[in-house]
Design a protein around this motif. Structure first.
Motif, PDB file in Angstrom:
ATOM      1  N   GLU A 147      -2.014  35.493  16.996  1.00 12.41           N
ATOM      2  CA  GLU A 147      -2.053  36.921  17.323  1.00 12.41           C
ATOM      3  C   GLU A 147      -0.689  37.477  17.701  1.00 12.41           C
ATOM      4  O   GLU A 147      -0.436  38.674  17.586  1.00 12.41           O
ATOM      5  CB  GLU A 147      -3.044  37.194  18.469  1.00 12.41           C
ATOM      6  CG  GLU A 147      -4.491  36.888  18.142  1.00 12.41           C
ATOM      7  CD  GLU A 147      -4.801  35.401  18.290  1.00 12.41           C
ATOM      8  OE1 GLU A 147      -4.198  34.720  19.146  1.00 12.41           O
ATOM      9  OE2 GLU A 147      -5.643  34.906  17.523  1.00 12.41           O
ATOM     10  N   SER A 148       0.219  36.633  18.186  1.00  7.32           N
ATOM     11  CA  SER A 148       1.551  37.104  18.579  1.00  7.32           C
ATOM     12  C   SER A 148       2.564  37.007  17.434  1.00  7.32           C
ATOM     13  O   SER A 148       3.753  37.238  17.634  1.00  7.32           O
ATOM     14  CB  SER A 148       2.060  36.332  19.792  1.00  7.32           C
ATOM     15  OG  SER A 148       2.189  34.966  19.486  1.00  7.32           O
ATOM     16  N   GLY A 149       2.108  36.687  16.219  1.00  7.90           N
ATOM     17  CA  GLY A 149       2.984  36.640  15.061  1.00  7.90           C
ATOM     18  C   GLY A 149       3.821  35.378  14.957  1.00  7.90           C
ATOM     19  O   GLY A 149       4.804  35.349  14.216  1.00  7.90           O
ATOM     20  N   GLN A 150       3.425  34.324  15.654  1.00  2.23           N
ATOM     21  CA  GLN A 150       4.103  33.028  15.582  1.00  2.23           C
ATOM     22  C   GLN A 150       3.314  32.130  14.649  1.00  2.23           C
ATOM     23  O   GLN A 150       2.092  32.136  14.668  1.00  2.23           O
ATOM     24  CB  GLN A 150       4.151  32.380  16.970  1.00  2.23           C
ATOM     25  CG  GLN A 150       4.837  33.215  18.032  1.00  2.23           C
ATOM     26  CD  GLN A 150       6.340  33.188  17.905  1.00  2.23           C
ATOM     27  OE1 GLN A 150       6.918  32.189  17.528  1.00  2.23           O
ATOM     28  NE2 GLN A 150       6.970  34.309  18.199  1.00  2.23           N
ATOM     29  N   GLY A 151       4.008  31.341  13.842  1.00  2.04           N
ATOM     30  CA  GLY A 151       3.302  30.453  12.932  1.00  2.04           C
ATOM     31  C   GLY A 151       4.233  29.738  12.001  1.00  2.04           C
ATOM     32  O   GLY A 151       5.366  29.420  12.350  1.00  2.04           O
ATOM     33  N   LYS A 152       3.759  29.577  10.761  1.00  3.95           N
ATOM     34  CA  LYS A 152       4.515  28.776   9.800  1.00  3.95           C
ATOM     35  C   LYS A 152       3.997  29.064   8.393  1.00  3.95           C
ATOM     36  O   LYS A 152       2.819  29.354   8.213  1.00  3.95           O
ATOM     37  CB  LYS A 152       4.314  27.317  10.169  1.00  3.95           C
ATOM     38  CG  LYS A 152       4.927  26.297   9.298  1.00  3.95           C
ATOM     39  CD  LYS A 152       4.725  24.942   9.938  1.00  3.95           C
ATOM     40  CE  LYS A 152       4.664  23.864   8.918  1.00  3.95           C
ATOM     41  NZ  LYS A 152       4.637  22.534   9.481  1.00  3.95           N
ATOM     42  N   CYS A 153       4.896  28.967   7.405  1.00  2.00           N
ATOM     43  CA  CYS A 153       4.538  29.139   5.995  1.00  2.00           C
ATOM     44  C   CYS A 153       4.982  27.919   5.207  1.00  2.00           C
ATOM     45  O   CYS A 153       6.003  27.312   5.517  1.00  2.00           O
ATOM     46  CB  CYS A 153       5.214  30.378   5.412  1.00  2.00           C
ATOM     47  SG  CYS A 153       4.741  31.922   6.201  1.00  2.00           S
ATOM     48  N   GLN A 154       4.241  27.603   4.161  1.00  2.00           N
ATOM     49  CA  GLN A 154       4.605  26.485   3.294  1.00  2.00           C
ATOM     50  C   GLN A 154       5.838  26.809   2.459  1.00  2.00           C
ATOM     51  O   GLN A 154       6.670  25.946   2.214  1.00  2.00           O
ATOM     52  CB  GLN A 154       3.438  26.105   2.383  1.00  2.00           C
ATOM     53  CG  GLN A 154       2.280  25.495   3.114  1.00  2.00           C
ATOM     54  CD  GLN A 154       1.087  25.236   2.197  1.00  2.00           C
ATOM     55  OE1 GLN A 154       1.078  25.594   1.022  1.00  2.00           O
ATOM     56  NE2 GLN A 154       0.064  24.615   2.746  1.00  2.00           N
ATOM     57  N   THR A 155       5.960  28.065   1.990  1.00  2.00           N
ATOM     58  CA  THR A 155       7.148  28.494   1.241  1.00  2.00           C
ATOM     59  C   THR A 155       7.665  29.803   1.822  1.00  2.00           C
ATOM     60  O   THR A 155       6.890  30.650   2.259  1.00  2.00           O
ATOM     61  CB  THR A 155       6.855  28.697  -0.255  1.00  2.00           C
ATOM     62  OG1 THR A 155       5.970  29.817  -0.429  1.00  2.00           O
ATOM     63  CG2 THR A 155       6.253  27.463  -0.898  1.00  2.00           C
ATOM     64  N   GLY A 156       8.987  29.955   1.842  1.00  2.00           N
ATOM     65  CA  GLY A 156       9.610  31.204   2.265  1.00  2.00           C
ATOM     66  C   GLY A 156       9.595  31.467   3.753  1.00  2.00           C
ATOM     67  O   GLY A 156       9.906  32.581   4.178  1.00  2.00           O
ATOM     68  N   ASP A 157       9.264  30.475   4.565  1.00  2.00           N
ATOM     69  CA  ASP A 157       9.162  30.661   6.022  1.00  2.00           C
ATOM     70  C   ASP A 157      10.462  31.229   6.599  1.00  2.00           C
ATOM     71  O   ASP A 157      11.556  30.863   6.177  1.00  2.00           O
ATOM     72  CB  ASP A 157       8.847  29.325   6.697  1.00  2.00           C
ATOM     73  CG  ASP A 157       8.493  29.493   8.163  1.00  2.00           C
ATOM     74  OD1 ASP A 157       7.428  30.067   8.437  1.00  2.00           O
ATOM     75  OD2 ASP A 157       9.293  29.066   9.013  1.00  2.00           O
ATOM     76  N   CYS A 158      10.330  32.124   7.551  1.00  2.00           N
ATOM     77  CA  CYS A 158      11.511  32.725   8.191  1.00  2.00           C
ATOM     78  C   CYS A 158      11.435  32.508   9.701  1.00  2.00           C
ATOM     79  O   CYS A 158      11.120  33.411  10.463  1.00  2.00           O
ATOM     80  CB  CYS A 158      11.667  34.190   7.833  1.00  2.00           C
ATOM     81  SG  CYS A 158      10.214  35.213   8.092  1.00  2.00           S
ATOM     82  N   GLY A 159      11.693  31.286  10.104  1.00  2.00           N
ATOM     83  CA  GLY A 159      11.759  30.962  11.524  1.00  2.00           C
ATOM     84  C   GLY A 159      10.423  30.971  12.226  1.00  2.00           C
ATOM     85  O   GLY A 159      10.378  31.146  13.450  1.00  2.00           O
TER      86      GLY A 159
END
Length: 150
Positions: free
Chosen positions: A79-91
């Motif tokens: 909900e706070s916009g923290q996370g992770k992406c498999q491709t293209g992640d930006c911090g």
């Protein structure tokens, strides 16, 4: 290169970006035409989840140099916009504050540069994660570019 202010881009020939002219700015309309969710990202601009068919209108000031738009895939955010992406992640942020990590297909642009012209391209310098189309829709330029596979 011709000057333009309305821009169209298609991620995964799934995400489309259409531009609308403003006084001293451009609007990029980023549309997900993919059959799955992508998390569109822009530097400058932030980021947003786009389900199939959804659009994100991104307003950009004139004179922007070295800007990028890309699609992230396989993302999970709290909900706070923290996370992770498999491709293209930006911090690990939904609202990107910098460029994404490879692999990610890039739409790059500069606005109101040499002799007031705008420039755009699709780059695979950071790898390939989704097919993309990028097209201006104003200023007399009606031919876009696309990259459907690496």
């Amino acid at each position: 290169m011709m000057s333009f202010r309305n821009i169209s881009m298609y991620y995964f020939v799934c995400v489309a970006v259409h531009g609308i002219t403003l006084a001293d700015a451009a609007t990029f309309s980023i549309q997900n035409n993919c059959p799955y969710t992508v998390w569109a990202a822009a530097a400058p601009g932030g980021g947003r989840q786009l389900d199939h068919g959804q659009v994100w209108d991104l307003n950009v000031s004139s004179g922007v140099g070295g800007a990028r738009i890309w699609a992230r895939t396989g993302c999970e955010f709290n909900e706070s916009g923290q996370g992770k992406c498999q491709t293209g992640d930006c911090g690990g942020l939904l609202q990107c504050q910098g460029y994404g990590l490879p692999p990610n297909t890039l739409a790059e642009y500069t606005l109101n540069q040499f002799d007031g012209m705008d420039f755009f391209d699709i780059s695979l310098v950071d790898g390939f994660n989704v097919p993309m189309e990028f097209s201006p829709t104003s200023g007399g330029c009606n031919r876009g570019i696309k990259c459907t596979s690496p």
